[in-house]
Design an enzyme around this catalytic site. Structure first.
Site, PDB file in Angstrom:
ATOM      1  N   GLU A   1      11.015  -0.941 -17.987  1.00 35.97           N
ATOM      2  CA  GLU A   1      11.030   0.352 -17.291  1.00 35.97           C
ATOM      3  C   GLU A   1      10.599   0.230 -15.828  1.00 35.97           C
ATOM      4  O   GLU A   1      10.987   1.057 -14.998  1.00 35.97           O
ATOM      5  CB  GLU A   1      10.156   1.363 -18.026  1.00 35.97           C
ATOM      6  CG  GLU A   1      10.701   1.795 -19.393  1.00 35.97           C
ATOM      7  CD  GLU A   1      10.301   0.855 -20.526  1.00 35.97           C
ATOM      8  OE1 GLU A   1       9.739  -0.229 -20.245  1.00 35.97           O
ATOM      9  OE2 GLU A   1      10.535   1.212 -21.700  1.00 35.97           O
TER      10      GLU A   1
ATOM     11  N   PHE B   1       1.166   8.695 -31.942  1.00 38.66           N
ATOM     12  CA  PHE B   1       1.859   7.435 -31.686  1.00 38.66           C
ATOM     13  C   PHE B   1       2.572   7.500 -30.326  1.00 38.66           C
ATOM     14  O   PHE B   1       3.303   8.433 -30.047  1.00 38.66           O
ATOM     15  CB  PHE B   1       2.871   7.165 -32.804  1.00 38.66           C
ATOM     16  CG  PHE B   1       3.669   5.902 -32.570  1.00 38.66           C
ATOM     17  CD1 PHE B   1       3.035   4.667 -32.534  1.00 38.66           C
ATOM     18  CD2 PHE B   1       5.042   5.958 -32.362  1.00 38.66           C
ATOM     19  CE1 PHE B   1       3.758   3.514 -32.306  1.00 38.66           C
ATOM     20  CE2 PHE B   1       5.777   4.803 -32.134  1.00 38.66           C
ATOM     21  CZ  PHE B   1       5.129   3.574 -32.101  1.00 38.66           C
ATOM     22  N   GLN B   2       2.337   6.521 -29.508  1.00 41.78           N
ATOM     23  CA  GLN B   2       2.919   6.399 -28.165  1.00 41.78           C
ATOM     24  C   GLN B   2       2.636   7.610 -27.283  1.00 41.78           C
ATOM     25  O   GLN B   2       3.468   8.029 -26.483  1.00 41.78           O
ATOM     26  CB  GLN B   2       4.422   6.121 -28.249  1.00 41.78           C
ATOM     27  CG  GLN B   2       4.696   4.768 -28.921  1.00 41.78           C
ATOM     28  CD  GLN B   2       6.094   4.241 -28.715  1.00 41.78           C
ATOM     29  OE1 GLN B   2       7.037   5.011 -28.668  1.00 41.78           O
ATOM     30  NE2 GLN B   2       6.215   2.926 -28.607  1.00 41.78           N
TER      31      GLN B   2
ATOM     32  N   LYS C   1       9.112  16.071 -27.015  1.00 45.72           N
ATOM     33  CA  LYS C   1      10.260  15.878 -27.901  1.00 45.72           C
ATOM     34  C   LYS C   1      10.749  17.219 -28.462  1.00 45.72           C
ATOM     35  O   LYS C   1      11.960  17.462 -28.557  1.00 45.72           O
ATOM     36  CB  LYS C   1       9.862  14.931 -29.039  1.00 45.72           C
ATOM     37  CG  LYS C   1      11.044  14.416 -29.828  1.00 45.72           C
ATOM     38  CD  LYS C   1      10.658  13.255 -30.728  1.00 45.72           C
ATOM     39  CE  LYS C   1      11.898  12.705 -31.432  1.00 45.72           C
ATOM     40  NZ  LYS C   1      11.579  11.544 -32.285  1.00 45.72           N
TER      41      LYS C   1
ATOM     42  N   MET D   1       2.687 -16.746   0.258  1.00 51.64           N
ATOM     43  CA  MET D   1       1.886 -15.946   1.181  1.00 51.64           C
ATOM     44  C   MET D   1       0.400 -16.065   0.859  1.00 51.64           C
ATOM     45  O   MET D   1      -0.444 -16.095   1.758  1.00 51.64           O
ATOM     46  CB  MET D   1       2.349 -14.479   1.128  1.00 51.64           C
ATOM     47  CG  MET D   1       1.674 -13.586   2.139  1.00 51.64           C
ATOM     48  SD  MET D   1       1.839 -14.211   3.828  1.00 51.64           S
ATOM     49  CE  MET D   1       3.276 -13.326   4.398  1.00 51.64           C
TER      50      MET D   1
HETATM   51  C1  LIG Z   1       3.280  -9.085   3.047  1.00 54.32           C
HETATM   52  C2  LIG Z   1       3.480  -7.880   3.938  1.00 54.32           C
HETATM   53  C3  LIG Z   1       3.351  -8.017   5.296  1.00 54.32           C
HETATM   54  C4  LIG Z   1       3.634  -6.940   6.143  1.00 54.32           C
HETATM   55  N1  LIG Z   1       3.584  -7.130   7.506  1.00 54.32           N
HETATM   56  C5  LIG Z   1       4.021  -6.140   8.316  1.00 54.32           C
HETATM   57  C6  LIG Z   1       4.162  -6.345   9.737  1.00 54.32           C
HETATM   58  O1  LIG Z   1       3.889  -7.419  10.254  1.00 54.32           O
HETATM   59  N2  LIG Z   1       4.627  -5.326  10.479  1.00 54.32           N
HETATM   60  C7  LIG Z   1       4.979  -4.102   9.922  1.00 54.32           C
HETATM   61  O2  LIG Z   1       5.447  -3.220  10.642  1.00 54.32           O
HETATM   62  N3  LIG Z   1       4.829  -3.881   8.613  1.00 54.32           N
HETATM   63  C8  LIG Z   1       4.378  -4.867   7.803  1.00 54.32           C
HETATM   64  N4  LIG Z   1       4.277  -4.632   6.449  1.00 54.32           N
HETATM   65  C9  LIG Z   1       4.660  -3.294   5.940  1.00 54.32           C
HETATM   66  C10 LIG Z   1       3.515  -2.284   6.101  1.00 54.32           C
HETATM   67  O3  LIG Z   1       2.573  -2.503   5.089  1.00 54.32           O
HETATM   68  C11 LIG Z   1       4.062  -0.826   6.034  1.00 54.32           C
HETATM   69  O4  LIG Z   1       4.755  -0.652   4.825  1.00 54.32           O
HETATM   70  C12 LIG Z   1       5.004  -0.472   7.157  1.00 54.32           C
HETATM   71  O5  LIG Z   1       4.458  -0.833   8.403  1.00 54.32           O
HETATM   72  C13 LIG Z   1       5.284   1.021   7.122  1.00 54.32           C
HETATM   73  O6  LIG Z   1       6.310   1.340   8.012  1.00 54.32           O
HETATM   74  P1  LIG Z   1       6.571   2.869   8.436  1.00 54.32           P
HETATM   75  O7  LIG Z   1       5.282   3.462   8.859  1.00 54.32           O
HETATM   76  O8  LIG Z   1       7.697   2.835   9.390  1.00 54.32           O
HETATM   77  O9  LIG Z   1       7.158   3.513   7.087  1.00 54.32           O
HETATM   78  P2  LIG Z   1       6.511   4.481   5.983  1.00 54.32           P
HETATM   79  O10 LIG Z   1       5.257   3.918   5.450  1.00 54.32           O
HETATM   80  O11 LIG Z   1       7.605   4.743   5.015  1.00 54.32           O
HETATM   81  O12 LIG Z   1       6.155   5.804   6.782  1.00 54.32           O
HETATM   82  C14 LIG Z   1       7.171   6.618   7.254  1.00 54.32           C
HETATM   83  C15 LIG Z   1       6.583   7.747   8.051  1.00 54.32           C
HETATM   84  O13 LIG Z   1       7.673   8.566   8.480  1.00 54.32           O
HETATM   85  C16 LIG Z   1       7.370   9.929   8.207  1.00 54.32           C
HETATM   86  N5  LIG Z   1       8.621  10.658   7.988  1.00 54.32           N
HETATM   87  C17 LIG Z   1       9.378  10.720   6.861  1.00 54.32           C
HETATM   88  N6  LIG Z   1      10.452  11.489   7.052  1.00 54.32           N
HETATM   89  C18 LIG Z   1      10.391  11.925   8.332  1.00 54.32           C
HETATM   90  C19 LIG Z   1      11.217  12.771   9.119  1.00 54.32           C
HETATM   91  N7  LIG Z   1      12.338  13.315   8.620  1.00 54.32           N
HETATM   92  N8  LIG Z   1      10.853  13.023  10.392  1.00 54.32           N
HETATM   93  C20 LIG Z   1       9.707  12.495  10.912  1.00 54.32           C
HETATM   94  N9  LIG Z   1       8.888  11.687  10.197  1.00 54.32           N
HETATM   95  C21 LIG Z   1       9.222  11.403   8.930  1.00 54.32           C
HETATM   96  C22 LIG Z   1       6.480   9.884   6.984  1.00 54.32           C
HETATM   97  O14 LIG Z   1       5.698  11.066   6.870  1.00 54.32           O
HETATM   98  C23 LIG Z   1       5.646   8.636   7.255  1.00 54.32           C
HETATM   99  O15 LIG Z   1       4.493   8.925   8.014  1.00 54.32           O
HETATM  100  C24 LIG Z   1       3.981  -5.683   5.588  1.00 54.32           C
HETATM  101  C25 LIG Z   1       4.058  -5.536   4.211  1.00 54.32           C
HETATM  102  C26 LIG Z   1       3.830  -6.625   3.385  1.00 54.32           C
HETATM  103  C27 LIG Z   1       3.973  -6.451   1.903  1.00 54.32           C
HETATM  104  C1  LIG Z   2       2.627  -7.504  -8.274  1.00 54.62           C
HETATM  105  C2  LIG Z   2       1.916  -8.285  -7.218  1.00 54.62           C
HETATM  106  N1  LIG Z   2       0.955  -9.174  -7.563  1.00 54.62           N
HETATM  107  C3  LIG Z   2       0.313  -9.899  -6.624  1.00 54.62           C
HETATM  108  C4  LIG Z   2       0.629  -9.729  -5.293  1.00 54.62           C
HETATM  109  C5  LIG Z   2      -0.107 -10.542  -4.223  1.00 54.62           C
HETATM  110  N2  LIG Z   2       0.848 -11.413  -3.508  1.00 54.62           N
HETATM  111  C6  LIG Z   2       1.387 -11.081  -2.301  1.00 54.62           C
HETATM  112  S1  LIG Z   2       2.475 -12.214  -1.745  1.00 54.62           S
HETATM  113  C7  LIG Z   2       2.225 -13.194  -3.086  1.00 54.62           C
HETATM  114  C8  LIG Z   2       2.937 -14.503  -3.234  1.00 54.62           C
HETATM  115  C9  LIG Z   2       4.405 -14.350  -3.417  1.00 54.62           C
HETATM  116  O1  LIG Z   2       4.942 -15.586  -3.822  1.00 54.62           O
HETATM  117  P1  LIG Z   2       6.502 -15.798  -3.886  1.00 54.62           P
HETATM  118  O2  LIG Z   2       7.134 -14.703  -4.653  1.00 54.62           O
HETATM  119  O3  LIG Z   2       6.781 -17.179  -4.358  1.00 54.62           O
HETATM  120  O4  LIG Z   2       6.937 -15.614  -2.363  1.00 54.62           O
HETATM  121  P2  LIG Z   2       6.548 -16.537  -1.100  1.00 54.62           P
HETATM  122  O5  LIG Z   2       5.336 -15.935  -0.460  1.00 54.62           O
HETATM  123  O6  LIG Z   2       6.292 -17.921  -1.602  1.00 54.62           O
HETATM  124  O7  LIG Z   2       7.751 -16.440  -0.211  1.00 54.62           O
HETATM  125  C10 LIG Z   2       1.279 -12.626  -3.965  1.00 54.62           C
HETATM  126  C11 LIG Z   2       0.812 -13.260  -5.226  1.00 54.62           C
HETATM  127  C12 LIG Z   2       1.612  -8.770  -4.981  1.00 54.62           C
HETATM  128  N3  LIG Z   2       1.948  -8.511  -3.734  1.00 54.62           N
HETATM  129  N4  LIG Z   2       2.261  -8.091  -5.961  1.00 54.62           N
END
Ligand SMILES: Cc1cc2nc3c(=O)[nH]c(=O)nc-3n(C[C@H](O)[C@H](O)[C@H](O)COP(=O)(O)OP(=O)(O)OC[C@H]3O[C@@H](n4cnc5c(N)ncnc54)[C@H](O)[C@@H]3O)c2cc1C
Ligand SMILES: Cc1ncc(C[n+]2csc(CCOP(=O)(O)OP(=O)(O)O)c2C)c(N)n1
Ligand SMILES: [Mg+2]
Length: 571
Positions: A49, A111-112, A161, A473
């Protein structure tokens, strides 16, 4: 006309224009599944799911339509939790429909039985427990309205249900949501626009921070016109990538923790930040105390709660970005920021673009090669759905997106396992699109069984596994901050090509740079899914990196001499 509650569920979905749902049956939702056979809706049987929710999410992100996931009570519903939280953090509109035990059994540990509305209260925009057949249509109708209006997000409708089994009159018109009793008018005052325009027109060193909200508002063209008229460079958040064409002369690339070094420096030097539909995530700002101290800030967001939440701003314009920009455009003077743009170009220096194409083939295969070659082979036109980790950042750095909704990735929750199911959803929503999964060897294994969904439902997504033999990472953090003590990050992986073959799909393994393009091209000619296991360098690192909580300008840069040179020339 009289209908059972089960029929009303599907009748309501048909009225909402739903053509596809992703789901998994079980006892409490069985009446609905039985009724489903009589309605023109495609049901995609998932393997878990969580997969159904990511598929609904990917469907929504690719198309802008509301995605729908269906599950039974208890474990079916709780398996949805990760996908719902993922959608919540990235403002993705999905509707989840769950079966619930009979209304008379609620609270008896039947159940569930799980109190799924209680469980999902903090991770849904809204949720409903429906115990009567005549409440189903209004709840579903309102759920769609709530999911897609304002700041979008996930909504859950839990239906007992007995409500599915009971009958009542079905009247879609009467099920229309009631107007809210009170909705404050938060639209900006004309004085705010005037002050904003004064700041914009007089700024010497402005930068536009392009966020996911641009996509949700559907105002890519307007943002481009705005940037061009005022001559303001544009940087994107991870989720904003694609909202501004990567090939545009004003495009700077991504900001933040793994953003481009020159972008982060430009933000620190800017005298005005224009935040368009982005929420100043901590991955974007680094240390808030030292973030963009030289800049006045204008924040446009549809959600008033975002204004001044993380970053204190000079002007907050609450509203739909498109409407706000339409108000601003007439007062925007034609700008010439050549000096500022030249300065940013100088900041790029010798690290302007990573010149992978011209790098001699040293026998090593780097993830960056794979992404760069994938970009070339697909002409930058694919919908790329990434998982979470190093490969996700390399995709953001090396695949140049020209169009909106072509990078689908879990940003806020950072959910490993997102890519494969979300890509299935994207392909179902956009059957004509070329959809590629870019996943790590770790995350791919979290939802790998969805290859079964692909095989059974005959869905064509191409899969690139960036196989570095590590939870890369996390290994990178251990390398920088834990003295290279690689606790629980090396992975023993299966032969992914054989796994694909076991599902009746094609599998390939690539170990050399010279084979990347040919294998990608070959995969593109297949009508069905191909899984390519790219065995890349194991201890490669994503640069630059702003350590969590550090100043945005305090980036760890690629040491030199580097295995991948960064030079000024690229294709
Ligand atoms: C491993 C990892 C590394 C990351 N590194 C980076 C990085 O280096 N740089 C980076 O940028 N991000 C990075 N991120 C992502 C980061 O965590 C955020 O998810 C991202 O920066 C959010 O982008 P956003 O604010 O544009 O989008 P969202 O979080 O989706 O926010 C969107 C915003 O737009 C607003 N909005 C929605 N609809 C409208 C509308 N119609 N008009 C006006 N406003 C609206 C919402 O209210 C909200 O505030 C990383 C994520 C991971 C998992
Ligand atoms: C469900 C979940 N568990 C743990 C993490 C923490 N986490 C962030 S990146 C990462 C490693 C990802 O490894 P892989 O999928 O091999 O990608 P790579 O970084 O090697 O490109 C982990 C464990 C996460 N983001 N999501
Ligand atoms: Mg890995």
């Amino acid at each position: 006309m009289k209908r059972t509650g089960a029929q009303i569920i599907w009748e309501s979905l048909v009225h909402q224009g739903v053509t596809d749902v992703f789901g998994y049956p079980g006892g409490a939702i069985l009446p609905a599944y039985d009724a489903m056979l009589d309605y023109p809706i495609r049901h995609i049987l998932v393997r878990h799911e969580q997969g159904a929710t990511h598929m609904a999410d990917g469907y929504s992100r690719a198309s802008g339509k509301v995605g729908v996931a269906v599950a039974t009570s208890g474990p079916g519903a709780t398996n949805m939790v990760t996908g719902i939280a993922t959608a919540m953090l990235d403002s993705s509109p999905i509707v989840c429909i769950t079966g619930q035990v009979g209304s008379k059994l609620i609270g008896s540990d039947a159940f569930q039985e799980t109190d799924i509305t209680g469980v999902t209260l903090p991770i849904t925009k809204h949720n409903y427990l429906v115990t009567r057949a005549d409440e189903i249509a209004p709840a579903i109708r309102e759920a769609f309205e709530v999911a897609k209006s304002g700041r979008p997000g996930p909504v859950l409708v839990d239906i007992t249900k007995d409500a599915q089994q009971a009958s009542c009159e079905f009247d879609w018109d009467a099920a229309a949501p009631q107007a809210p009793a009170f909705r404050p008018d938060l639209r900006p005052m004309s004085g705010d626009y005037k002050r904003a325009l004064e700041l914009i027109n007089s700024a010497q060193r402005p930068v536009i921070l392009a966020g996911h909200g641009i996509m949700m508002s559907g105002c890519m063209d307007l943002v481009r016109q705005f940037a061009e008229r005022a001559d303001i460079p544009v940087t994107s958040t991870l989720l904003g990538i694609g909202s501004f064409p990567a090939s545009h002369p004003l495009d700077l690339g991504m900001m933040g923790m793994h953003g481009e070094a020159w972008v982060n420096m430009a933000i620190q030097e800017a005298d005005l930040l224009l935040a368009f539909g982005m929420r100043f995530d901590d991955r974007v700002t680094g240390n808030l105390k030292t973030y963009a101290l030289n800049a006045r800030k204008i924040h446009v967001d549809i959600d008033a709660a975002e204004i001044n939440k993380n970053v204190k701003v000079d002007i907050g314009l609450v509203g739909d970005l498109k409407e706000v920009l339409e108000q601003l455009m007439p007062g925007l003077t034609r700008g010439d920021r050549a000096a500022w743009i030249t300065h940013i170009r100088e900041l790029r220096g010798d690290s302007a673009v990573r010149d992978i194409k011209n790098m001699p083939d040293s026998g090593h295969l780097y993830a960056a090669h794979v992404i760069h070659d994938l970009w070339h082979a697909t002409g930058g036109n694919a919908v790329v759905v990434t998982d979470v980790g190093q490969h996700q950042m390399w995709e953001a750095q090396y695949y140049r997106h020209e169009r909106p909704r072509t990078l689908i990735t879990s940003g806020g929750l950072g959910t490993m396992g997102f890519a494969l199911p979300a890509a299935i959803g994207a392909k179902v929503a956009c059957p004509d699109a070329e959809v590629w999964v870019v996943a790590g060897d770790g995350g791919f294994q979290m939802t790998m069984p969805e290859l079964g969904t692909i095989a059974q439902e005959d869905i064509d997504v191409k899969v690139a596994i960036i196989n570095n033999g590590y939870l890369g990472m996390v290994r990178q953090w251990q390398e920088f901050f834990y003295e290279r003590r690689y606790a629980a990050t090396p992975l023993l992986n299966p032969d992914f090509a054989k796994i694909a073959e076991a599902y009746g799909l094609q599998g390939r393994t690539v170990t050399q740079r010279s084979d990347v393009i040919a294998t990608v091209e070959e995969a593109r000619t297949h009508r069905r899914t191909v899984v390519i296991d790219f065995r890349v360098e194991q201890e490669d690192t994503v640069y630059p990196m702003v350590p969590a909580g550090a100043d945005l300008h305090a980036m760890i840069r690629r040491p030199s001499p580097a295995p991948i040179v960064e030079t000024g020339a690229d294709a």
